[in-house]
Design a protein around this motif. Sequence first.
Motif, short mmCIF file in Angstrom:
data_model
loop_
_atom_site.label_atom_id
_atom_site.label_comp_id
_atom_site.label_asym_id
_atom_site.label_seq_id
_atom_site.Cartn_x
_atom_site.Cartn_y
_atom_site.Cartn_z
N GLU A 286 29.59 23.25 -59.40
CA GLU A 286 29.39 24.19 -58.30
C GLU A 286 28.17 25.11 -58.50
N TRP A 287 28.05 25.73 -59.69
CA TRP A 287 26.93 26.66 -59.90
C TRP A 287 25.59 25.93 -59.86
N PHE A 288 25.57 24.70 -60.40
CA PHE A 288 24.32 23.94 -60.41
C PHE A 288 23.88 23.61 -58.98
N THR A 289 24.87 23.25 -58.14
CA THR A 289 24.57 22.94 -56.75
C THR A 289 24.03 24.17 -56.02
N THR A 290 24.65 25.33 -56.29
CA THR A 290 24.18 26.58 -55.66
C THR A 290 22.74 26.87 -56.08
N VAL A 291 22.46 26.76 -57.38
CA VAL A 291 21.10 26.98 -57.88
C VAL A 291 20.13 26.05 -57.16
N GLN A 292 20.55 24.79 -57.02
CA GLN A 292 19.70 23.77 -56.40
C GLN A 292 19.36 24.11 -54.95
N VAL A 293 20.38 24.58 -54.19
CA VAL A 293 20.15 24.95 -52.79
C VAL A 293 19.11 26.08 -52.73
N PHE A 294 19.26 27.09 -53.61
CA PHE A 294 18.34 28.23 -53.55
C PHE A 294 16.93 27.86 -54.02
N VAL A 295 16.83 26.99 -55.03
CA VAL A 295 15.50 26.56 -55.50
C VAL A 295 14.79 25.79 -54.39
N ALA A 296 15.52 24.89 -53.70
CA ALA A 296 14.92 24.11 -52.61
C ALA A 296 14.50 25.02 -51.47
N LEU A 297 15.35 26.01 -51.18
CA LEU A 297 15.05 26.98 -50.12
C LEU A 297 13.78 27.77 -50.46
N ALA A 298 13.72 28.26 -51.71
CA ALA A 298 12.57 29.05 -52.16
C ALA A 298 11.30 28.19 -52.14
N ALA A 299 11.40 26.95 -52.63
CA ALA A 299 10.24 26.05 -52.65
C ALA A 299 9.77 25.78 -51.21
N GLY A 300 10.74 25.57 -50.30
CA GLY A 300 10.41 25.31 -48.90
C GLY A 300 9.67 26.48 -48.27
N ILE A 301 10.19 27.68 -48.48
CA ILE A 301 9.57 28.87 -47.89
C ILE A 301 8.18 29.10 -48.49
N LEU A 302 8.10 28.94 -49.83
CA LEU A 302 6.80 29.09 -50.52
C LEU A 302 5.75 28.16 -49.90
N CYS A 303 6.10 26.87 -49.74
CA CYS A 303 5.14 25.90 -49.22
C CYS A 303 4.78 26.21 -47.76
N LEU A 304 5.77 26.62 -46.97
CA LEU A 304 5.50 26.98 -45.58
C LEU A 304 4.49 28.11 -45.51
N VAL A 305 4.71 29.16 -46.33
CA VAL A 305 3.83 30.33 -46.31
C VAL A 305 2.42 29.95 -46.77
N VAL A 306 2.35 29.24 -47.91
CA VAL A 306 1.04 28.85 -48.45
C VAL A 306 0.31 27.95 -47.44
N GLY A 307 1.07 27.08 -46.76
CA GLY A 307 0.48 26.19 -45.77
C GLY A 307 -0.04 26.94 -44.56
N ILE A 308 0.75 27.89 -44.07
CA ILE A 308 0.35 28.63 -42.87
C ILE A 308 -0.87 29.51 -43.18
N VAL A 309 -0.93 30.02 -44.43
CA VAL A 309 -2.10 30.80 -44.85
C VAL A 309 -3.36 29.92 -44.86
N GLY A 310 -3.18 28.60 -45.02
CA GLY A 310 -4.32 27.70 -44.86
C GLY A 310 -4.76 26.95 -46.10
N ARG A 311 -3.89 26.90 -47.13
CA ARG A 311 -4.27 26.17 -48.35
C ARG A 311 -3.77 24.73 -48.31
N PRO A 312 -4.60 23.78 -48.77
CA PRO A 312 -4.07 22.42 -48.98
C PRO A 312 -3.12 22.43 -50.18
#
Lengths: 123, 150
Positions: free
Chosen positions: A3-29
């Motif tokens: 259970e804890w590993f799955t929770t960590v995984q959801v949050f890491v994927a969420l954080a990675a997703g948001i990070l990439c969205l922000v970096v992408g919208i700012v205009g970086r390849p």
Amino acid sequence: MIEWFTTVQVFVALAAGILCLVVGIVGRPPNDLTLGAIVLVELLLVAQLVVTIVAPIVGNNPTGSLGEFYIYLISALILPVAGGFWGLIERTRWSTVVLGVVGLAIAVMTYRMGQIWFIQGTP
Amino acid sequence: MTGVGRVLVAVYGILALAATGRSVFQIIDHFSLAPVAFVLSAFSALIYIVATIALIAPGRVWYRVAWTTISIELAGVLVVGTITTFAPGLFGAGVGDPFGDNSTVWSTYGAGYLFIPLVLPVLGMLWLSRHKPASVAETSAAASDTAAKA
């Protein structure tokens, strides 16, 4: 599933997703940071695959359907590979946004996997 | 296809994968429980796959295919969404639950997929109307010229 590993995984994927969205919208390849975040998400999925192959053998069985669970897990494993290669070939900001979409999709899919394993019950 | 259109293709691809995975599992595992819903699930999967290809492929034929499949998607999510929300019994047990075992991508307006199936066809249509292939643009320009002269 653990259970804890799955929770960590959801949050890491969420954080990675948001990070990439922000970096992408700012205009970086895609760069080492964004591709690295997606590689981390993929490594956690591979770890999850190992965990869920071992878990039923040692008596940790899913409450829902194992078949449905694996369809989600295998689809999730494909996404970072597809998105990552896209990011290496197509060097634009939109590839980084695509990596973000991949991260968010995996967060939702991992959450669903957790539901199937812990909550769904026998159909 | 360039720019933000790539993101549209990526989201379509992920939804095609999700719908295909779900429908294959439903049909293999428990088809008899809600056959109408599962046939719809498989149909929606096919539509998403064709739409994804049509968005990538160039030319006016694929442009028309893209319009057709995206229109079917919008109709599908509206019709199936309405039926599953207000008369879920028509499609079989448990179809009205967006996170349930017998759900489809279009059930309850795509609530189980964060309403992306409802928003995506609208975004797809906006994108298509702004990115006509050259040959279609010429034809419609010629048509409006003729109309202006008449």
